[in-house]
Design a protein around this motif. Structure first.
Motif, PDB file in Angstrom:
ATOM      1  N   ALA A 191      14.579  -3.845  -8.469  1.00  0.00           N
ATOM      2  CA  ALA A 191      13.224  -3.397  -8.131  1.00  0.00           C
ATOM      3  C   ALA A 191      12.568  -4.426  -7.219  1.00  0.00           C
ATOM      4  O   ALA A 191      12.716  -5.623  -7.410  1.00  0.00           O
ATOM      5  CB  ALA A 191      12.401  -3.214  -9.392  1.00  0.00           C
ATOM      6  N   GLY A 192      11.856  -3.937  -6.218  1.00  0.00           N
ATOM      7  CA  GLY A 192      11.142  -4.812  -5.305  1.00  0.00           C
ATOM      8  C   GLY A 192      11.981  -5.374  -4.171  1.00  0.00           C
ATOM      9  O   GLY A 192      11.457  -6.062  -3.309  1.00  0.00           O
ATOM     10  N   SER A 193      13.258  -5.090  -4.144  1.00  0.00           N
ATOM     11  CA  SER A 193      14.098  -5.637  -3.085  1.00  0.00           C
ATOM     12  C   SER A 193      13.877  -4.878  -1.781  1.00  0.00           C
ATOM     13  O   SER A 193      13.481  -3.711  -1.776  1.00  0.00           O
ATOM     14  CB  SER A 193      15.562  -5.627  -3.492  1.00  0.00           C
ATOM     15  OG  SER A 193      15.999  -4.331  -3.765  1.00  0.00           O
ATOM     16  N   LEU A 194      14.130  -5.579  -0.691  1.00  0.00           N
ATOM     17  CA  LEU A 194      14.014  -5.001   0.644  1.00  0.00           C
ATOM     18  C   LEU A 194      15.408  -4.998   1.259  1.00  0.00           C
ATOM     19  O   LEU A 194      16.101  -6.019   1.227  1.00  0.00           O
ATOM     20  CB  LEU A 194      13.077  -5.840   1.521  1.00  0.00           C
ATOM     21  CG  LEU A 194      11.682  -6.130   0.974  1.00  0.00           C
ATOM     22  CD1 LEU A 194      10.922  -7.054   1.914  1.00  0.00           C
ATOM     23  CD2 LEU A 194      10.917  -4.849   0.752  1.00  0.00           C
ATOM     24  N   PRO A 204       0.806  -1.219   0.000  1.00  0.00           N
ATOM     25  CA  PRO A 204       0.000   0.000   0.000  1.00  0.00           C
ATOM     26  C   PRO A 204       0.837   1.267   0.000  1.00  0.00           C
ATOM     27  O   PRO A 204       0.374   2.329  -0.371  1.00  0.00           O
ATOM     28  CB  PRO A 204      -0.819  -0.120   1.291  1.00  0.00           C
ATOM     29  CG  PRO A 204      -0.030  -1.031   2.165  1.00  0.00           C
ATOM     30  CD  PRO A 204       0.681  -1.976   1.228  1.00  0.00           C
ATOM     31  N   HIS A 205       2.108   1.170   0.398  1.00  0.00           N
ATOM     32  CA  HIS A 205       2.985   2.336   0.421  1.00  0.00           C
ATOM     33  C   HIS A 205       3.772   2.468  -0.870  1.00  0.00           C
ATOM     34  O   HIS A 205       4.537   3.398  -1.035  1.00  0.00           O
ATOM     35  CB  HIS A 205       3.973   2.243   1.595  1.00  0.00           C
ATOM     36  CG  HIS A 205       3.285   2.165   2.918  1.00  0.00           C
ATOM     37  ND1 HIS A 205       2.564   3.193   3.442  1.00  0.00           N
ATOM     38  CD2 HIS A 205       3.182   1.153   3.810  1.00  0.00           C
ATOM     39  CE1 HIS A 205       2.060   2.838   4.608  1.00  0.00           C
ATOM     40  NE2 HIS A 205       2.414   1.604   4.848  1.00  0.00           N
ATOM     41  N   GLY A 206       3.623   1.509  -1.782  1.00  0.00           N
ATOM     42  CA  GLY A 206       4.398   1.501  -3.025  1.00  0.00           C
ATOM     43  C   GLY A 206       3.921   2.545  -4.009  1.00  0.00           C
ATOM     44  O   GLY A 206       2.931   3.248  -3.810  1.00  0.00           O
ATOM     45  N   ALA A 207       4.619   2.644  -5.123  1.00  0.00           N
ATOM     46  CA  ALA A 207       4.312   3.642  -6.138  1.00  0.00           C
ATOM     47  C   ALA A 207       3.064   3.277  -6.932  1.00  0.00           C
ATOM     48  O   ALA A 207       2.539   4.090  -7.662  1.00  0.00           O
ATOM     49  CB  ALA A 207       5.510   3.796  -7.077  1.00  0.00           C
ATOM     50  N   GLY A 208       2.589   2.051  -6.800  1.00  0.00           N
ATOM     51  CA  GLY A 208       1.406   1.625  -7.536  1.00  0.00           C
ATOM     52  C   GLY A 208       1.782   0.803  -8.741  1.00  0.00           C
ATOM     53  O   GLY A 208       2.935   0.733  -9.145  1.00  0.00           O
ATOM     54  N   GLY A 209       0.802   0.142  -9.319  1.00  0.00           N
ATOM     55  CA  GLY A 209       1.063  -0.682 -10.486  1.00  0.00           C
ATOM     56  C   GLY A 209       1.847  -1.931 -10.114  1.00  0.00           C
ATOM     57  O   GLY A 209       1.882  -2.351  -8.975  1.00  0.00           O
ATOM     58  N   ASN A 210       2.468  -2.544 -11.105  1.00  0.00           N
ATOM     59  CA  ASN A 210       3.244  -3.753 -10.878  1.00  0.00           C
ATOM     60  C   ASN A 210       4.662  -3.446 -10.409  1.00  0.00           C
ATOM     61  O   ASN A 210       5.356  -4.322  -9.945  1.00  0.00           O
ATOM     62  CB  ASN A 210       3.311  -4.585 -12.161  1.00  0.00           C
ATOM     63  CG  ASN A 210       1.948  -5.109 -12.542  1.00  0.00           C
ATOM     64  OD1 ASN A 210       1.093  -5.293 -11.683  1.00  0.00           O
ATOM     65  ND2 ASN A 210       1.739  -5.341 -13.818  1.00  0.00           N
ATOM     66  N   PRO A 268       9.337  -0.211  -6.065  1.00  0.00           N
ATOM     67  CA  PRO A 268      10.729   0.228  -5.975  1.00  0.00           C
ATOM     68  C   PRO A 268      11.464  -0.549  -4.878  1.00  0.00           C
ATOM     69  O   PRO A 268      10.836  -1.149  -4.004  1.00  0.00           O
ATOM     70  CB  PRO A 268      10.602   1.703  -5.607  1.00  0.00           C
ATOM     71  CG  PRO A 268       9.308   1.796  -4.892  1.00  0.00           C
ATOM     72  CD  PRO A 268       8.406   0.779  -5.550  1.00  0.00           C
ATOM     73  N   ALA A 269      12.764  -0.520  -4.916  1.00  0.00           N
ATOM     74  CA  ALA A 269      13.550  -1.058  -3.811  1.00  0.00           C
ATOM     75  C   ALA A 269      13.244  -0.202  -2.583  1.00  0.00           C
ATOM     76  O   ALA A 269      13.066   1.010  -2.694  1.00  0.00           O
ATOM     77  CB  ALA A 269      15.029  -1.003  -4.153  1.00  0.00           C
ATOM     78  N   ARG A 270      13.157  -0.861  -1.433  1.00  0.00           N
ATOM     79  CA  ARG A 270      12.812  -0.132  -0.208  1.00  0.00           C
ATOM     80  C   ARG A 270      13.839  -0.426   0.870  1.00  0.00           C
ATOM     81  O   ARG A 270      14.302  -1.556   0.992  1.00  0.00           O
ATOM     82  CB  ARG A 270      11.408  -0.504   0.262  1.00  0.00           C
ATOM     83  CG  ARG A 270      10.342  -0.028  -0.729  1.00  0.00           C
ATOM     84  CD  ARG A 270       8.961  -0.431  -0.315  1.00  0.00           C
ATOM     85  NE  ARG A 270       8.834  -1.879  -0.434  1.00  0.00           N
ATOM     86  CZ  ARG A 270       8.059  -2.621   0.357  1.00  0.00           C
ATOM     87  NH1 ARG A 270       7.368  -2.056   1.313  1.00  0.00           N
ATOM     88  NH2 ARG A 270       7.992  -3.922   0.194  1.00  0.00           N
ATOM     89  N   ALA A 271      14.164   0.591   1.654  1.00  0.00           N
ATOM     90  CA  ALA A 271      15.194   0.473   2.686  1.00  0.00           C
ATOM     91  C   ALA A 271      14.635   0.855   4.046  1.00  0.00           C
ATOM     92  O   ALA A 271      13.795   1.743   4.168  1.00  0.00           O
ATOM     93  CB  ALA A 271      16.382   1.361   2.347  1.00  0.00           C
ATOM     94  N   GLY A 272      15.134   0.169   5.063  1.00  0.00           N
ATOM     95  CA  GLY A 272      14.788   0.467   6.441  1.00  0.00           C
ATOM     96  C   GLY A 272      16.049   0.466   7.284  1.00  0.00           C
ATOM     97  O   GLY A 272      17.077  -0.100   6.892  1.00  0.00           O
ATOM     98  N   PHE A 273      15.962   1.089   8.451  1.00  0.00           N
ATOM     99  CA  PHE A 273      17.142   1.265   9.285  1.00  0.00           C
ATOM    100  C   PHE A 273      16.835   0.860  10.713  1.00  0.00           C
ATOM    101  O   PHE A 273      15.753   1.147  11.223  1.00  0.00           O
ATOM    102  CB  PHE A 273      17.609   2.720   9.241  1.00  0.00           C
ATOM    103  CG  PHE A 273      17.806   3.195   7.828  1.00  0.00           C
ATOM    104  CD1 PHE A 273      18.987   2.933   7.162  1.00  0.00           C
ATOM    105  CD2 PHE A 273      16.788   3.854   7.152  1.00  0.00           C
ATOM    106  CE1 PHE A 273      19.152   3.329   5.841  1.00  0.00           C
ATOM    107  CE2 PHE A 273      16.949   4.258   5.847  1.00  0.00           C
ATOM    108  CZ  PHE A 273      18.138   3.990   5.186  1.00  0.00           C
TER     109      PHE A 273
END
Length: 131
Positions: free
Chosen positions: A91-94, A45-51, A54-59
């Motif tokens: 793309a899509g990596s965490l 739900p926080h993504g850019a939408g569509g298929n 993006p890669a997402r990072a957390g700390f």
């Protein structure tokens, strides 16, 4: 600054990256990378939408790193470093970057060196078979 759609926010995403991803440790930080997020996870739900996710990072910067002022400085530095590098990840990596207590006294360039080293090691590892 790291864009909002490129930030990990949910506990489940952090857990997936840490438990199912590959890990590389360096003197100042530990980096966990999970590259199966684009196909294995439902739409975010926080993504850019569509298929395209993006890669997402957390700390993760625990109290062992120091008092709140020190922890926040380390987080700001890590966010800036990841903002400059997030486009290189699949793309899509965490990715979860965990600061070690030694990061409290580290200079920006030292954090950058360890992060680059960890990302190089993770990208050299074969992503096929991971997951």
């Amino acid at each position: 600054m790291l864009p909002s759609e490129s930030r990990l926010r949910r506990r489940e995403d952090f857990a997936t990256a840490v438990r199912r991803g590959r890990r590389v440790g360096r003197p100042l930080l530990v980096v966990h990378l999970y590259t199966g997020g684009a196909t294995a996870e439902p739409a975010d739900p926080h993504g850019a939408g569509g298929n395209f996710l993006p890669a997402r990072a957390g700390f993760v910067v625990s109290k062992a790193v120091g008092v709140a002022v020190v922890r926040n400085r380390v987080k700001r530095r890590l966010r800036q470093l990841m903002a400059e590098r997030i486009g290189r990840l699949p793309a899509g990596s965490l990715i979860v970057v965990r600061a070690l207590p030694s990061a409290a006294e580290a200079q920006y360039a030292d954090l950058a060196r360890d992060l680059d080293s960890a990302l190089r090691k993770l990208s050299a590892s074969s992503p096929t078979g991971a997951g």
